[in-house]
Scaffold this motif. Structure first.
Motif, PDB file in Angstrom:
ATOM      1  N   ILE A  80       9.911  17.033 -15.720  1.00 47.11           N
ATOM      2  CA  ILE A  80       8.955  15.985 -15.263  1.00 47.11           C
ATOM      3  C   ILE A  80       7.690  16.299 -14.690  1.00 47.11           C
ATOM      4  CG2 ILE A  80       8.872  13.996 -13.795  1.00 47.11           C
ATOM      5  CD1 ILE A  80      11.888  13.520 -14.070  1.00 47.11           C
ATOM      6  N   ILE A  81       6.529  15.895 -14.797  1.00 40.91           N
ATOM      7  CA  ILE A  81       5.244  16.403 -14.373  1.00 40.91           C
ATOM      8  C   ILE A  81       5.209  16.087 -12.824  1.00 40.91           C
ATOM      9  CG2 ILE A  81       2.952  15.849 -14.190  1.00 40.91           C
ATOM     10  CD1 ILE A  81       2.974  15.401 -17.406  1.00 40.91           C
ATOM     11  N   ALA A  82       5.078  17.053 -12.122  1.00 37.70           N
ATOM     12  CA  ALA A  82       5.332  17.088 -10.803  1.00 37.70           C
ATOM     13  C   ALA A  82       4.462  15.712  -9.949  1.00 37.70           C
ATOM     14  CB  ALA A  82       4.883  18.110 -10.017  1.00 37.70           C
ATOM     15  N   GLY A  83       3.333  15.362 -10.497  1.00 37.58           N
ATOM     16  CA  GLY A  83       2.809  14.131 -10.001  1.00 37.58           C
ATOM     17  C   GLY A  83       3.419  12.852 -10.483  1.00 37.58           C
ATOM     18  N   ASN A  84       4.554  12.875 -10.953  1.00 40.05           N
ATOM     19  CA  ASN A  84       5.249  11.623 -11.474  1.00 40.05           C
ATOM     20  C   ASN A  84       6.357  11.304 -10.300  1.00 40.05           C
ATOM     21  OD1 ASN A  84       6.300   9.493 -12.781  1.00 40.05           O
ATOM     22  ND2 ASN A  84       6.362  10.117 -14.403  1.00 40.05           N
ATOM     23  N   ALA A  85       5.781  11.008  -9.234  1.00 39.03           N
ATOM     24  CA  ALA A  85       7.026  10.799  -8.219  1.00 39.03           C
ATOM     25  C   ALA A  85       7.928   9.713  -8.319  1.00 39.03           C
ATOM     26  CB  ALA A  85       6.181  10.604  -6.762  1.00 39.03           C
ATOM     27  N   VAL A  86       7.706   8.809  -9.107  1.00 36.94           N
ATOM     28  CA  VAL A  86       8.454   7.713  -9.221  1.00 36.94           C
ATOM     29  C   VAL A  86       9.704   8.079 -10.013  1.00 36.94           C
ATOM     30  CG1 VAL A  86       8.441   5.293 -10.375  1.00 36.94           C
ATOM     31  CG2 VAL A  86       6.833   5.699  -8.987  1.00 36.94           C
ATOM     32  N   SER A  87       9.090   8.906 -11.114  1.00 37.81           N
ATOM     33  CA  SER A  87      10.346   9.363 -11.891  1.00 37.81           C
ATOM     34  C   SER A  87      11.024  10.339 -11.335  1.00 37.81           C
ATOM     35  CB  SER A  87       9.730  10.074 -13.377  1.00 37.81           C
ATOM     36  OG  SER A  87      10.597  10.442 -14.443  1.00 37.81           O
TER      37      SER A  87
ATOM     38  N   ALA B 289       1.332  23.807 -17.876  1.00 40.49           N
ATOM     39  CA  ALA B 289       0.472  23.392 -18.892  1.00 40.49           C
ATOM     40  C   ALA B 289      -0.626  22.403 -18.208  1.00 40.49           C
ATOM     41  CB  ALA B 289       1.567  22.377 -19.807  1.00 40.49           C
ATOM     42  N   GLN B 290      -1.557  21.944 -19.331  1.00 40.81           N
ATOM     43  CA  GLN B 290      -2.663  21.403 -19.074  1.00 40.81           C
ATOM     44  C   GLN B 290      -2.641  20.083 -19.773  1.00 40.81           C
ATOM     45  OE1 GLN B 290      -6.569  23.025 -19.408  1.00 40.81           O
ATOM     46  NE2 GLN B 290      -5.896  25.446 -18.857  1.00 40.81           N
ATOM     47  N   ARG B 291      -3.287  19.285 -18.987  1.00 40.82           N
ATOM     48  CA  ARG B 291      -3.393  17.861 -19.517  1.00 40.82           C
ATOM     49  C   ARG B 291      -4.628  17.318 -19.289  1.00 40.82           C
ATOM     50  NH1 ARG B 291      -0.459  12.538 -21.099  1.00 40.82           N
ATOM     51  NH2 ARG B 291      -2.511  11.418 -21.753  1.00 40.82           N
ATOM     52  N   ASP B 292      -5.422  17.309 -20.217  1.00 40.27           N
ATOM     53  CA  ASP B 292      -6.996  16.814 -20.098  1.00 40.27           C
ATOM     54  C   ASP B 292      -7.704  17.743 -19.207  1.00 40.27           C
ATOM     55  OD1 ASP B 292      -6.515  14.465 -21.680  1.00 40.27           O
ATOM     56  OD2 ASP B 292      -5.761  13.370 -19.848  1.00 40.27           O
ATOM     57  N   GLY B 293      -7.203  19.153 -19.294  1.00 39.48           N
ATOM     58  CA  GLY B 293      -8.165  20.134 -18.759  1.00 39.48           C
ATOM     59  C   GLY B 293      -7.520  20.297 -17.320  1.00 39.48           C
ATOM     60  N   ILE B 294      -6.555  19.563 -16.896  1.00 39.34           N
ATOM     61  CA  ILE B 294      -6.046  19.880 -15.588  1.00 39.34           C
ATOM     62  C   ILE B 294      -4.811  20.682 -15.636  1.00 39.34           C
ATOM     63  CG2 ILE B 294      -5.076  18.604 -13.534  1.00 39.34           C
ATOM     64  CD1 ILE B 294      -7.057  16.353 -14.086  1.00 39.34           C
ATOM     65  N   TRP B 295      -4.228  21.596 -14.729  1.00 35.98           N
ATOM     66  CA  TRP B 295      -3.125  22.250 -14.915  1.00 35.98           C
ATOM     67  C   TRP B 295      -2.027  21.457 -13.969  1.00 35.98           C
ATOM     68  CZ3 TRP B 295      -1.722  26.176 -17.633  1.00 35.98           C
ATOM     69  CH2 TRP B 295      -2.907  26.907 -18.129  1.00 35.98           C
ATOM     70  N   HIS B 296      -0.988  21.562 -14.372  1.00 37.90           N
ATOM     71  CA  HIS B 296       0.252  20.906 -13.969  1.00 37.90           C
ATOM     72  C   HIS B 296       1.232  21.453 -13.822  1.00 37.90           C
ATOM     73  CE1 HIS B 296      -1.454  16.784 -14.039  1.00 37.90           C
ATOM     74  NE2 HIS B 296      -2.011  16.994 -15.312  1.00 37.90           N
ATOM     75  N   ASP B 297       2.261  21.313 -12.654  1.00 41.16           N
ATOM     76  CA  ASP B 297       3.544  21.767 -12.575  1.00 41.16           C
ATOM     77  C   ASP B 297       4.599  20.794 -13.199  1.00 41.16           C
ATOM     78  OD1 ASP B 297       2.104  23.550 -10.890  1.00 41.16           O
ATOM     79  OD2 ASP B 297       3.500  23.255  -8.996  1.00 41.16           O
ATOM     80  N   THR B 298       5.629  21.360 -13.499  1.00 41.76           N
ATOM     81  CA  THR B 298       6.745  20.542 -14.018  1.00 41.76           C
ATOM     82  C   THR B 298       8.019  20.661 -12.917  1.00 41.76           C
ATOM     83  OG1 THR B 298       7.579  21.869 -15.801  1.00 41.76           O
ATOM     84  CG2 THR B 298       6.114  20.046 -16.280  1.00 41.76           C
ATOM     85  N   VAL B 299       8.814  19.670 -12.804  1.00 44.84           N
ATOM     86  CA  VAL B 299       9.968  19.686 -12.078  1.00 44.84           C
ATOM     87  C   VAL B 299      11.265  19.736 -13.020  1.00 44.84           C
ATOM     88  CG1 VAL B 299      11.473  18.890 -10.135  1.00 44.84           C
ATOM     89  CG2 VAL B 299       8.777  18.900 -10.040  1.00 44.84           C
ATOM     90  N   LEU B 300      12.134  20.798 -12.977  1.00 46.59           N
ATOM     91  CA  LEU B 300      13.366  20.694 -13.881  1.00 46.59           C
ATOM     92  C   LEU B 300      14.334  20.192 -13.092  1.00 46.59           C
ATOM     93  CD1 LEU B 300      12.999  24.458 -15.244  1.00 46.59           C
ATOM     94  CD2 LEU B 300      12.116  22.370 -16.395  1.00 46.59           C
ATOM     95  N   LEU B 301      15.160  19.127 -13.978  1.00 49.44           N
ATOM     96  CA  LEU B 301      16.286  18.422 -13.459  1.00 49.44           C
ATOM     97  C   LEU B 301      17.284  18.540 -14.327  1.00 49.44           C
ATOM     98  CD1 LEU B 301      13.496  16.347 -12.451  1.00 49.44           C
ATOM     99  CD2 LEU B 301      15.149  15.704 -11.046  1.00 49.44           C
ATOM    100  N   GLU B 302      18.658  18.202 -13.849  1.00 46.30           N
ATOM    101  CA  GLU B 302      19.688  18.473 -14.698  1.00 46.30           C
ATOM    102  C   GLU B 302      20.702  17.509 -14.079  1.00 46.30           C
ATOM    103  OE1 GLU B 302      21.325  22.262 -15.333  1.00 46.30           O
ATOM    104  OE2 GLU B 302      22.313  22.234 -13.799  1.00 46.30           O
ATOM    105  N   ARG B 303      21.473  16.847 -15.011  1.00 43.85           N
ATOM    106  CA  ARG B 303      22.812  16.137 -14.714  1.00 43.85           C
ATOM    107  C   ARG B 303      24.004  16.640 -15.345  1.00 43.85           C
ATOM    108  NH1 ARG B 303      24.615  10.833 -12.421  1.00 43.85           N
ATOM    109  NH2 ARG B 303      26.911  11.137 -12.632  1.00 43.85           N
ATOM    110  N   ARG B 304      24.796  17.293 -14.682  1.00 44.11           N
ATOM    111  CA  ARG B 304      26.081  17.839 -15.125  1.00 44.11           C
ATOM    112  C   ARG B 304      27.178  16.523 -15.403  1.00 44.11           C
ATOM    113  NH1 ARG B 304      26.585  23.531 -15.394  1.00 44.11           N
ATOM    114  NH2 ARG B 304      24.355  24.317 -15.625  1.00 44.11           N
ATOM    115  N   LEU B 305      27.933  16.605 -16.599  1.00 43.27           N
ATOM    116  CA  LEU B 305      28.787  15.406 -16.576  1.00 43.27           C
ATOM    117  C   LEU B 305      30.175  15.952 -16.738  1.00 43.27           C
ATOM    118  CD1 LEU B 305      26.583  13.768 -19.432  1.00 43.27           C
ATOM    119  CD2 LEU B 305      26.805  13.155 -17.200  1.00 43.27           C
TER     120      LEU B 305
END
Length: 157
Positions: A114-121, A140-156
């Motif tokens: 998830i893109i780090a700026g997507n606090a709701v998600s 990665a960049q989106r519209d020329g802006i660098w973004h962090d991503t947060v990796l999440l998982e759910r083990r079942l």
């Protein structure tokens, strides 16, 4: 109401997906693929839509993370909710259905980035039991802006 996604749902799924992409924080993608491309990229199982007042207001689907047999039970998911329907528990319901149904299809891990700026998600995923396993800085960049991503998982089980 939640139900399985059928091909005839694509126009509404496409509309919701396009609005999510336009937000700039839902994905690094900038355009919705064709039905054929989307269908080929997603597993045939664990596709759901949420319906309210006879209108599709959200969807969830999964992709394989690898073609290697050892990762056959690991998927990456997407969940999108129509902007007008947000805040009503639809994303939560879609994720809970995915979590409940996944083991019957041999899935043992559901992951997402998830893109780090997507606090709701991020909050939604943590609320249904996903755990943060890492952060990729300036991945990665989106519209020329660098973004962090947060990796999440759910083990079942």
């Amino acid at each position: 109401m939640l139900r399985d996604f059928v091909p005839g749902d694509w126009p509404d799924v496409r509309r919701i997906y396009a609005a999510g992409l336009a937000s700039g924080v839902a994905s690094f993608e900038t355009s919705v693929p064709s039905w054929g491309e989307w269908d080929a990229a997603h597993l045939d199982v664990l596709r759901s839509v949420a319906v309210a007042d006879e209108t599709i207001v959200g969807w969830a689907a999964v992709t394989s993370v690898s073609g290697r047999d050892c990762y056959r039970g690991v998927v990456e998911h997407s969940v999108y909710v129509d902007q007008a329907a947000r805040g009503r528990g639809i994303g939560r319901a879609l994720l809970l259905r995915l979590i409940a149904d996944a083991p019957t299809h041999g899935i043992w891990t559901i992951q997402t980035s998830i893109i780090a700026g997507n606090a709701v998600s991020l909050a939604l995923h943590e609320a249904v039991g996903f755990r943060v396993v890492g952060r990729r800085e300036r991945i990665a960049q989106r519209d020329g802006i660098w973004h962090d991503t947060v990796l999440l998982e759910r083990r079942l089980p």
